[in-house]
Scaffold this motif. Structure first.
Motif, PDB file in Angstrom:
ATOM      1  N   GLU A 239       0.831  -1.205   0.000  1.00 12.34           N
ATOM      2  CA  GLU A 239       0.000   0.000   0.000  1.00 12.34           C
ATOM      3  C   GLU A 239       0.865   1.254   0.000  1.00 12.34           C
ATOM      4  O   GLU A 239       0.622   2.208  -0.751  1.00 12.34           O
ATOM      5  CB  GLU A 239      -0.918  -0.008   1.222  1.00 12.34           C
TER       6      GLU A 239
ATOM      7  N   ALA B 237       2.650   1.687  -3.385  1.00  4.88           N
ATOM      8  CA  ALA B 237       1.743   2.194  -4.415  1.00  4.88           C
ATOM      9  C   ALA B 237       1.529   3.692  -4.243  1.00  4.88           C
ATOM     10  O   ALA B 237       1.493   4.452  -5.222  1.00  4.88           O
ATOM     11  CB  ALA B 237       0.410   1.457  -4.347  1.00  4.88           C
TER      12      ALA B 237
ATOM     13  N   ARG C  15       4.536   5.689  -5.517  1.00  3.40           N
ATOM     14  CA  ARG C  15       4.657   5.758  -6.979  1.00  3.40           C
ATOM     15  C   ARG C  15       3.814   6.879  -7.580  1.00  3.40           C
ATOM     16  O   ARG C  15       4.034   7.276  -8.728  1.00  3.40           O
ATOM     17  CB  ARG C  15       4.267   4.416  -7.598  1.00  3.40           C
TER      18      ARG C  15
ATOM     19  N   GLY D 104      -0.792   4.008  -9.144  1.00  2.57           N
ATOM     20  CA  GLY D 104      -0.279   3.187  -8.055  1.00  2.57           C
ATOM     21  C   GLY D 104       0.136   1.794  -8.469  1.00  2.57           C
ATOM     22  O   GLY D 104       0.678   1.041  -7.651  1.00  2.57           O
ATOM     23  N   ALA D 105      -0.079   1.422  -9.728  1.00  2.00           N
ATOM     24  CA  ALA D 105       0.269   0.070 -10.195  1.00  2.00           C
ATOM     25  C   ALA D 105       1.781  -0.131 -10.158  1.00  2.00           C
ATOM     26  O   ALA D 105       2.545   0.794 -10.443  1.00  2.00           O
ATOM     27  CB  ALA D 105      -0.254  -0.151 -11.614  1.00  2.00           C
ATOM     28  N   PRO D 106       2.230  -1.340  -9.821  1.00  2.00           N
ATOM     29  CA  PRO D 106       3.679  -1.578  -9.739  1.00  2.00           C
ATOM     30  C   PRO D 106       4.426  -1.254 -11.023  1.00  2.00           C
ATOM     31  O   PRO D 106       5.588  -0.846 -10.981  1.00  2.00           O
ATOM     32  CB  PRO D 106       3.765  -3.081  -9.404  1.00  2.00           C
TER      33      PRO D 106
END
Length: 398
Positions: A181, A184, A187, A328-330
């Protein structure tokens, strides 16, 4: 002129006429392993702004080494640290890694140092533990091994980073060993390569809150290690950033019609994040509408952001806009870099991805490295860059 481009464990030799070669780059010269380990021992005995490592522990301390699996010569670095700590009377030494240790390092890993692999998305609620709240009000959760240790020594690879601006032992701890969390969330606030941002400052605060004040930063060379810095966390961060800037910045005079870029460390799998970082570097060197030939062995499944990009009719048009909502995606930083590169130049890709996936990403799959040689033979101008994933580059005349 005879030049070459390295990618993972391979190398492509090229003959480019002098009047068409804008420049070439291979990265800093590595140190001989014995000389590097001698330098590491000197840094541990005479660190920057801090007492020697052996004076930071007492017998009975539980010491955890927080390690980045990308650190060159990691197993030997850990063995050297363990030797110093054991000599100071420490019997409990464990390591927690950000990812799997490359096969090339496993045989040399010291048996006296158990290694655990951090899982930021662990379902076990006991895997993480609360540390404290930052000045900005963020509640910090870290791998429980760090919270329960008496002493934490962080070891990181020095380099550029999209989110923090610069990576090193500070980023190994945070956000590296935090939960999914938090990662994310971080990022969503990228500083950009070579820029100081809020996440870099927050990582320094977390090191202080944890009491992890002895850091070790290893500077990679074109293969192996090119240097090492150890000591007080803030001093290592500042000296590390200077080392990164000096060693991994490439500034040719002009852009070129074709950039041939190699991606990947010898002996280590090449990720899609590495591929995207290499594309970002190449895009900073190629003329608008030109060609990028990226040579790699990168593979793996596409994440949510890259999958959305590949599902577009034309990722080269509006790709960045289509990624909104996935910050927030890796793989968001990687997908954004790919989208920006596609909007700037035509991309020819050698990778472990299947041809259909490459085509879905609006790239042209190369069947062999030699196809890049044919592109070079007909291009009016050419730049050749090895280790593009680690390099910050930009032409002096943009």
């Amino acid at each position: 002129m005879r030049v070459s481009v390295a990618f993972r464990d391979d190398r492509l030799e090229l003959d480019v006429p002098d009047d068409r070669l804008v420049g070439s780059w291979e990265g800093p010269e590595p140190m001989e392993v014995g000389a590097f380990l001698d330098r590491l021992r000197r840094e541990l005995d005479g660190p920057r702004g801090f007492p020697p490592l052996a004076q930071n522990v007492v017998p009975g301390d539980r010491v955890v080494l927080a390690v980045d699996s990308e650190v060159p010569e990691l197993a030997r670095v850990v063995a050297t640290l363990a030797g110093v700590l054991s000599g100071a009377g420490v019997e409990s030494i464990r390591a927690v890694g950000l990812g799997p240790i490359p096969a090339s390092q496993r045989d040399d890993w010291p048996a006296s140092v158990p290694l655990g692999e951090h899982d930021p998305g662990a379902a076990d609620p006991m895997a993480m533990a609360y540390l404290a709240s930052t000045g900005g009000g963020r509640r910090i959760y870290l791998n429980r091994e760090l919270i329960e240790a008496d002493v934490v020594v962080s070891v990181g690879v020095l380099g550029f980073d999209t989110v923090l601006g610069y990576r090193g032992p500070w980023s190994t701890l945070f956000p590296g060993l935090s939960n999914a969390e938090t990662q994310a969330s971080e990022r969503k606030s990228p500083a950009g390569v070579g820029r100081r941002g809020s996440v870099l400052e927050e990582s320094a605060e977390v090191s202080w809150l944890l009491g992890s004040l002895f850091h070790v930063g290893v500077l990679p060379g074109r293969s192996g290690a090119a240097g090492v810095v150890a000591g007080e966390a803030g001093a290592v961060r500042e000296e590390g950033i200077r080392a990164i800037e000096g060693a991994w910045t490439f500034r040719p005079e002009d852009r070129a019609d074709l950039v041939i870029a190699g991606v990947g460390d010898p002996g280590r799998p090449t990720s899609l994040d590495d591929l995207a970082a290499g594309l970002a570097t190449a895009a900073g060197l190629v003329r608008r509408g030109g060609k990028i030939a990226l040579l790699s062995r990168a593979g793996g499944p596409l994440g949510p952001a890259l999958s959305r990009l590949s599902g577009l009719d034309d990722p080269a048009r509006g790709g960045a806009k289509a990624l909104r909502g996935l910050e927030g995606a890796p793989d968001f930083p990687a997908a954004l870099a790919v989208a920006d590169a596609l909007a700037w130049a035509d991309i020819y890709l050698l990778s472990a991805l299947d041809d259909d996936t490459v085509d879905d990403l609006s790239m042209i799959a190369l069947g062999s490295p030699e196809e890049a040689r044919r592109l070079a033979s007909v291009s009016p101008s050419c730049l050749v860059v090895s280790r593009a994933d680690r390099t910050r580059a930009g032409a002096r005349r943009a």
